[in-house]
Design a protein around this motif. Structure first.
Motif, PDB file in Angstrom:
ATOM      1  N   SER A 195      48.096  25.842  34.014  1.00 19.10           N
ATOM      2  CA  SER A 195      49.147  26.179  34.966  1.00 19.10           C
ATOM      3  C   SER A 195      49.569  27.621  34.782  1.00 19.10           C
ATOM      4  O   SER A 195      49.137  28.286  33.853  1.00 19.10           O
ATOM      5  CB  SER A 195      50.347  25.266  34.733  1.00 19.10           C
ATOM      6  OG  SER A 195      50.819  25.459  33.407  1.00 19.10           O
ATOM      7  N   LEU A 196      50.390  28.060  35.683  1.00 18.81           N
ATOM      8  CA  LEU A 196      51.001  29.375  35.528  1.00 18.81           C
ATOM      9  C   LEU A 196      51.804  29.392  34.234  1.00 18.81           C
ATOM     10  O   LEU A 196      52.556  28.468  33.954  1.00 18.81           O
ATOM     11  CB  LEU A 196      51.955  29.645  36.692  1.00 18.81           C
ATOM     12  CG  LEU A 196      51.430  30.388  37.910  1.00 18.81           C
ATOM     13  CD1 LEU A 196      52.595  30.723  38.822  1.00 18.81           C
ATOM     14  CD2 LEU A 196      50.718  31.666  37.494  1.00 18.81           C
ATOM     15  N   VAL A 197      51.656  30.447  33.486  1.00 21.49           N
ATOM     16  CA  VAL A 197      52.385  30.574  32.234  1.00 21.49           C
ATOM     17  C   VAL A 197      53.055  31.937  32.197  1.00 21.49           C
ATOM     18  O   VAL A 197      52.484  32.927  32.650  1.00 21.49           O
ATOM     19  CB  VAL A 197      51.418  30.412  31.040  1.00 21.49           C
ATOM     20  CG1 VAL A 197      52.059  30.888  29.758  1.00 21.49           C
ATOM     21  CG2 VAL A 197      50.982  28.963  30.904  1.00 21.49           C
ATOM     22  N   LYS A 198      54.245  31.950  31.704  1.00 21.27           N
ATOM     23  CA  LYS A 198      54.960  33.224  31.593  1.00 21.27           C
ATOM     24  C   LYS A 198      54.476  33.953  30.351  1.00 21.27           C
ATOM     25  O   LYS A 198      54.576  33.419  29.243  1.00 21.27           O
ATOM     26  CB  LYS A 198      56.464  32.955  31.503  1.00 21.27           C
ATOM     27  CG  LYS A 198      57.314  34.209  31.493  1.00 21.27           C
ATOM     28  CD  LYS A 198      58.786  33.860  31.344  1.00 21.27           C
ATOM     29  CE  LYS A 198      59.644  35.113  31.300  1.00 21.27           C
ATOM     30  NZ  LYS A 198      61.063  34.777  31.074  1.00 21.27           N
ATOM     31  N   PHE A 237      50.838  37.324  38.371  1.00 17.36           N
ATOM     32  CA  PHE A 237      51.979  37.561  39.242  1.00 17.36           C
ATOM     33  C   PHE A 237      53.069  38.239  38.434  1.00 17.36           C
ATOM     34  O   PHE A 237      53.591  37.647  37.491  1.00 17.36           O
ATOM     35  CB  PHE A 237      52.490  36.242  39.825  1.00 17.36           C
ATOM     36  CG  PHE A 237      51.398  35.419  40.476  1.00 17.36           C
ATOM     37  CD1 PHE A 237      50.941  35.737  41.743  1.00 17.36           C
ATOM     38  CD2 PHE A 237      50.808  34.359  39.789  1.00 17.36           C
ATOM     39  CE1 PHE A 237      49.921  34.998  42.335  1.00 17.36           C
ATOM     40  CE2 PHE A 237      49.797  33.620  40.370  1.00 17.36           C
ATOM     41  CZ  PHE A 237      49.350  33.943  41.644  1.00 17.36           C
ATOM     42  N   GLU A 279      61.133  39.092  35.630  1.00 19.62           N
ATOM     43  CA  GLU A 279      61.310  38.507  34.284  1.00 19.62           C
ATOM     44  C   GLU A 279      60.061  38.614  33.417  1.00 19.62           C
ATOM     45  O   GLU A 279      60.069  38.195  32.276  1.00 19.62           O
ATOM     46  CB  GLU A 279      61.682  37.032  34.352  1.00 19.62           C
ATOM     47  CG  GLU A 279      62.712  36.653  35.362  1.00 19.62           C
ATOM     48  CD  GLU A 279      62.044  36.225  36.638  1.00 19.62           C
ATOM     49  OE1 GLU A 279      61.022  35.535  36.555  1.00 19.62           O
ATOM     50  OE2 GLU A 279      62.536  36.599  37.725  1.00 19.62           O
ATOM     51  N   TYR A 315      53.490  36.383  35.048  1.00 21.78           N
ATOM     52  CA  TYR A 315      53.004  35.009  35.022  1.00 21.78           C
ATOM     53  C   TYR A 315      51.495  35.065  35.217  1.00 21.78           C
ATOM     54  O   TYR A 315      51.008  35.832  36.046  1.00 21.78           O
ATOM     55  CB  TYR A 315      53.645  34.176  36.134  1.00 21.78           C
ATOM     56  CG  TYR A 315      55.095  33.835  35.854  1.00 21.78           C
ATOM     57  CD1 TYR A 315      55.435  32.577  35.354  1.00 21.78           C
ATOM     58  CD2 TYR A 315      56.102  34.761  36.046  1.00 21.78           C
ATOM     59  CE1 TYR A 315      56.749  32.258  35.080  1.00 21.78           C
ATOM     60  CE2 TYR A 315      57.425  34.462  35.773  1.00 21.78           C
ATOM     61  CZ  TYR A 315      57.744  33.201  35.288  1.00 21.78           C
ATOM     62  OH  TYR A 315      59.043  32.889  34.999  1.00 21.78           O
ATOM     63  N   HIS A 347      54.158  31.269  44.461  1.00 24.31           N
ATOM     64  CA  HIS A 347      53.623  32.194  43.454  1.00 24.31           C
ATOM     65  C   HIS A 347      54.523  33.404  43.246  1.00 24.31           C
ATOM     66  O   HIS A 347      54.136  34.312  42.520  1.00 24.31           O
ATOM     67  CB  HIS A 347      52.220  32.710  43.840  1.00 24.31           C
ATOM     68  CG  HIS A 347      51.190  31.641  43.833  1.00 24.31           C
ATOM     69  ND1 HIS A 347      49.948  31.813  44.399  1.00 24.31           N
ATOM     70  CD2 HIS A 347      51.215  30.386  43.367  1.00 24.31           C
ATOM     71  CE1 HIS A 347      49.254  30.688  44.271  1.00 24.31           C
ATOM     72  NE2 HIS A 347      50.008  29.822  43.645  1.00 24.31           N
ATOM     73  N   ARG A 386      60.716  32.554  41.196  1.00 20.80           N
ATOM     74  CA  ARG A 386      60.969  31.664  40.081  1.00 20.80           C
ATOM     75  C   ARG A 386      62.142  30.754  40.433  1.00 20.80           C
ATOM     76  O   ARG A 386      63.145  31.177  41.007  1.00 20.80           O
ATOM     77  CB  ARG A 386      61.349  32.543  38.905  1.00 20.80           C
ATOM     78  CG  ARG A 386      61.505  31.866  37.598  1.00 20.80           C
ATOM     79  CD  ARG A 386      62.229  32.878  36.682  1.00 20.80           C
ATOM     80  NE  ARG A 386      62.209  32.454  35.313  1.00 20.80           N
ATOM     81  CZ  ARG A 386      63.103  32.876  34.410  1.00 20.80           C
ATOM     82  NH1 ARG A 386      64.051  33.711  34.770  1.00 20.80           N
ATOM     83  NH2 ARG A 386      63.038  32.456  33.174  1.00 20.80           N
ATOM     84  N   GLU A 434      54.703  25.273  42.098  1.00 20.53           N
ATOM     85  CA  GLU A 434      53.814  25.082  40.965  1.00 20.53           C
ATOM     86  C   GLU A 434      54.595  25.090  39.677  1.00 20.53           C
ATOM     87  O   GLU A 434      55.440  25.965  39.460  1.00 20.53           O
ATOM     88  CB  GLU A 434      52.779  26.205  40.970  1.00 20.53           C
ATOM     89  CG  GLU A 434      51.781  26.107  39.881  1.00 20.53           C
ATOM     90  CD  GLU A 434      50.639  27.078  40.160  1.00 20.53           C
ATOM     91  OE1 GLU A 434      49.646  27.008  39.443  1.00 20.53           O
ATOM     92  OE2 GLU A 434      50.790  27.881  41.108  1.00 20.53           O
ATOM     93  N   LEU A 435      54.273  24.125  38.833  1.00 18.45           N
ATOM     94  CA  LEU A 435      54.946  24.039  37.552  1.00 18.45           C
ATOM     95  C   LEU A 435      54.603  25.250  36.696  1.00 18.45           C
ATOM     96  O   LEU A 435      53.455  25.684  36.647  1.00 18.45           O
ATOM     97  CB  LEU A 435      54.488  22.764  36.839  1.00 18.45           C
ATOM     98  CG  LEU A 435      55.470  22.120  35.884  1.00 18.45           C
ATOM     99  CD1 LEU A 435      56.721  21.680  36.613  1.00 18.45           C
ATOM    100  CD2 LEU A 435      54.829  20.932  35.193  1.00 18.45           C
ATOM    101  N   THR A 436      55.579  25.796  36.026  1.00 16.49           N
ATOM    102  CA  THR A 436      55.308  26.878  35.085  1.00 16.49           C
ATOM    103  C   THR A 436      55.859  26.473  33.732  1.00 16.49           C
ATOM    104  O   THR A 436      56.730  25.609  33.627  1.00 16.49           O
ATOM    105  CB  THR A 436      55.977  28.202  35.520  1.00 16.49           C
ATOM    106  OG1 THR A 436      57.393  28.045  35.485  1.00 16.49           O
ATOM    107  CG2 THR A 436      55.551  28.589  36.921  1.00 16.49           C
ATOM    108  N   PHE A 437      55.297  27.108  32.717  1.00 13.58           N
ATOM    109  CA  PHE A 437      55.752  26.796  31.373  1.00 13.58           C
ATOM    110  C   PHE A 437      56.326  28.025  30.710  1.00 13.58           C
ATOM    111  O   PHE A 437      55.754  29.102  30.789  1.00 13.58           O
ATOM    112  CB  PHE A 437      54.606  26.243  30.535  1.00 13.58           C
ATOM    113  CG  PHE A 437      54.175  24.886  30.989  1.00 13.58           C
ATOM    114  CD1 PHE A 437      54.860  23.765  30.573  1.00 13.58           C
ATOM    115  CD2 PHE A 437      53.113  24.738  31.866  1.00 13.58           C
ATOM    116  CE1 PHE A 437      54.489  22.503  31.006  1.00 13.58           C
ATOM    117  CE2 PHE A 437      52.729  23.481  32.310  1.00 13.58           C
ATOM    118  CZ  PHE A 437      53.417  22.367  31.880  1.00 13.58           C
ATOM    119  N   GLU A 438      57.437  27.848  30.086  1.00 10.45           N
ATOM    120  CA  GLU A 438      57.994  28.887  29.232  1.00 10.45           C
ATOM    121  C   GLU A 438      58.340  28.204  27.933  1.00 10.45           C
ATOM    122  O   GLU A 438      59.117  27.262  27.906  1.00 10.45           O
ATOM    123  CB  GLU A 438      59.243  29.500  29.858  1.00 10.45           C
ATOM    124  CG  GLU A 438      58.946  30.131  31.202  1.00 10.45           C
ATOM    125  CD  GLU A 438      60.181  30.773  31.822  1.00 10.45           C
ATOM    126  OE1 GLU A 438      61.123  31.068  31.073  1.00 10.45           O
ATOM    127  OE2 GLU A 438      60.171  30.960  33.041  1.00 10.45           O
TER     128      GLU A 438
END
Lengths: 237, 237
Positions: A27-30, A63, A67, A70, B182, B185, B224-228
């Motif tokens: 998945s998208l990750v920061k 992206f 902040e 991503y 995309h 946030r 879309e799920l993102t992870f932090e």
DNA sequence: ATTACTATGTTTCGAGTAA
DNA sequence: TTTACTCGAAACATAGTAA
């Protein structure tokens, strides 16, 4: 496999692995560049550059927001990881114990000299060196060494065909390239017919090994199989 | 795993893989620097240096002879390959489909504004941003999107506890960080009690999403799920 | 907070060449 | 033929800083 990797991409591929460890393959990750840099043990600036390069290569989508960045690994990037994994799997699965054995030097029936001379031309053509006329005889030092010897004999070899010379028929033989005491290049020759038992190996080299290595009967030496991709094709002359 | 790799060693590790592909993990292998250089797409000089560095790191043993360099991967070097393989295996095995869904924008009962204001403080503390007072309502576009929505709801979330405010009891809720189109946030908020069905997702963001993204009812957008990593610990203020 | 540009320092590469 | 040294060139990393 090899074509899959431009050398310049090595560092990038590792960055990709680190990203995957953060979950970017799912998945998208920061990944703020400062933090990513510390993961890579690089500066914020370098991490930023690397993320841009990864995007350029098409290995990630990226992206940038206020902040932070991503990122997500693309199918193309994921395939690189799969390719590397597969390469490593193939290597690891093919692992067998190193093929080496230790043998005790002994004096044989003294026929080596005669036979090597008869085979000289064909040996030189097949092996790429002119063999010293005489073999060094080794008896397997332990049962493990005997097993190693058998394992070597089960492998594909440089084939010396049977032929007729000086009015008599000469049997075939098989050769394996070896390193003797890690220093001298030679071959282990396995004649079709031999006076010796299966615990004995005969070594050929360009020079007289007893002299070169200062050997006497009873000395124990290491003989180790070596591979040269061109073993079979090298037939110069 | 990460500690296993100094960044400086990336190129060396790849050289090690190439050596393993030549069989150097099984036995001594002849690797003339010129040939090894062409395998690595580097010069003879660099290949020579790399072999020496690999030896320095203890990843290979190296025997230089007149015909070229013979090399073998040590146990230490082999363990690097195993470590890398294991890292990749863990990554690949954890692969699941990306968690995203497409939803159709619709106008809801208009309660979002009111409830977000009630929860404002706790949301700001838990999420790290001050939510725009109002939710964007999305209805799953297809049955696959509905499944994705259910999958998201099964994951660990940022918990908003129930509490008492303005003389009434407010139910708990759960939040998932997401990226909308995309670009923006936000979070998907799942209230304990809701007027909507399970095919509906409510999105919160710092800004008014309809405006920011130019949305109107019936538009289909991607969430879309993102992870932090810090999702749960980030409770600043 | 972020990202990423510019300028500068540092490392790595490889042509020439000795052994 | 090899390997590997020297040293100028190219690539890479980062401090300072803008946005």
């Amino acid at each position: 496999m090899a074509e899959a990797l431009e050398r310049d991409d090595y560092g990038l591929l590792f960055a990709l692995i680190r990203l995957a460890e953060l979950g970017a393959h799912k998945s998208l990750v920061k990944v703020p560049t400062e933090k990513f840099g510390s993961i890579l043990r690089l500066s914020q600036q370098s991490a930023s550059r690397i993320l841009r390069l990864l995007e350029q290569r098409g290995w990630i989508e990226r992206f940038v927001s206020r902040e932070g960045t991503y990122a997500r690994i693309t199918n193309g990037g994921f395939e690189r990881l799969i390719g590397l994994h597969r390469d490593l799997a193939r290597i690891l699965e093919s692992r067998i114990e190193p093929i080496a054995f230790r043998g005790i030097v002994f004096t044989g029936f003294g026929e080596g000299n005669y036979y090597v001379k008869l085979y000289r031309r064909v040996l030189r053509d097949k092996l790429g060196f002119d063999p010293y006329p005489g073999t060094l005889n080794l008896r397997a030092a332990t049962i493990e060494d005997l097993k190693a010897l058998e394992r070597i004999r089960s492998l594909p070899a440089i084939e010396i065909p049977s032929f007729k010379g000086r009015g008599r028929s000469l049997g075939s033989a098989r050769c394996y390239r070896v390193a003797v005491e890690h220093r001298v290049r030679g071959v282990m020759i396995v004649p079709e017919r031999t006076h010796y038992g299966r615990d004995v190996a005969e070594i050929l080299a360009a020079e007289r090994l007893r002299e070169k290595l200062g050997l006497k009967d009873g000395d124990i030496i290491t003989v180790e199989l070596t591979f040269e991709e061109d073993s079979l094709s090298k037939a110069k002359g």
